[in-house]
Design an enzyme around this catalytic site. Structure first.
Site: not given
Length: 232
Positions: A12, A197
């Site tokens: 990230e 997701d």
């Protein structure tokens, strides 16, 4: 202005770290802070580690060491809003814990004793993020982001969150702890994450497959926000 940027995982932060000019590194207590400039804007990028405790520890170190004027929490999140797909963006208008419960003493679900029921994000940076969304022509949803020390993977925890927090658009593991620390320090924050997701029984499979997509999209967003700051 100096902008603090926080991501939990290596995936990230790596793209943003590679874009930092004149980069210097500070390490303490398992956290890494990278300082320098992106698009001419002073930044301090924190890799905090996963979960609320790591996020709170890292945010405290970031605010004490680098003293940013605002904090942007970036990275991935699980989508709860029906309009969200992998790679789409969520922008917080407020954040709450989904795993705090002191309702026996009259507090709201998710409210920690002695704290606000929710931590509101900074309106100016919400607007800046929305401008960046418009420029990049990405699909985005603004709303409530909820946090807890659990990866939501299954019908039962998902149903609990949706029942307790029907307005929640996304779920993840750090944002509210970051916001909590920012609140204590009086530092404005905003959460700008990309969906890795859609929270359901197979979300762990989607997360593994699409984390890199979410990282790329959230990085694009942060860079666009910084570019807008540089142009001011």
């Amino acid at each position: 202005m100096k902008v603090g940027i926080i991501g939990a995982m290596e995936q990230e932060v790596t793209l943003l770290r590679d874009r930092i000019e004149n980069r210097q590194t500070f390490q303490r207590a398992g956290c890494e802070i990278y300082t320098g400039q992106i698009n001419g804007v002073e930044v301090a990028l924190l890799k905090s580690g996963i979960g609320k405790v790591s996020a709170a520890l890292g945010t405290t170190l970031l605010l004490e060491h680098s003293k940013p004027d605002v904090v942007i929490n970036t990275g991935s999140a699980g989508g709860l809003a029906s309009t969200l797909n992998v790679g789409d963006i969520v922008i917080s208008d407020e954040v709450r814990y989904h795993d705090a419960d002191v309702t026996a003493f009259g507090y709201e679900p998710g409210q920690m004793a002695g704290c606000p029921a929710a931590f509101p994000a900074d309106e100016k940076f919400i607007a800046l993020a929305q401008d960046a969304i418009d420029d990049l022509q990405l699909n985005a949803v603004r709303g409530l982001v909820v946090s807890g020390d659990a990866f939501i993977n299954g019908a039962e925890p998902l149903a609990r969150i949706r029942t307790t927090f029907p307005k929640a658009i996304a779920v993840e593991m750090e944002a509210t702890a970051i916001a909590h620390v920012c609140h204590q320090f009086g530092t404005p924050f905003v959460v700008v994450r990309a969906i890795s997701d859609v929270a359901d029984k197979a979300s762990h499979l989607s997360f593994d497959e699409f984390l890199s997509v979410a990282a790329q999209q959230s990085t694009r967003m942060v860079e666009a926000i910084l570019a807008k700051l540089a142009a001011r």
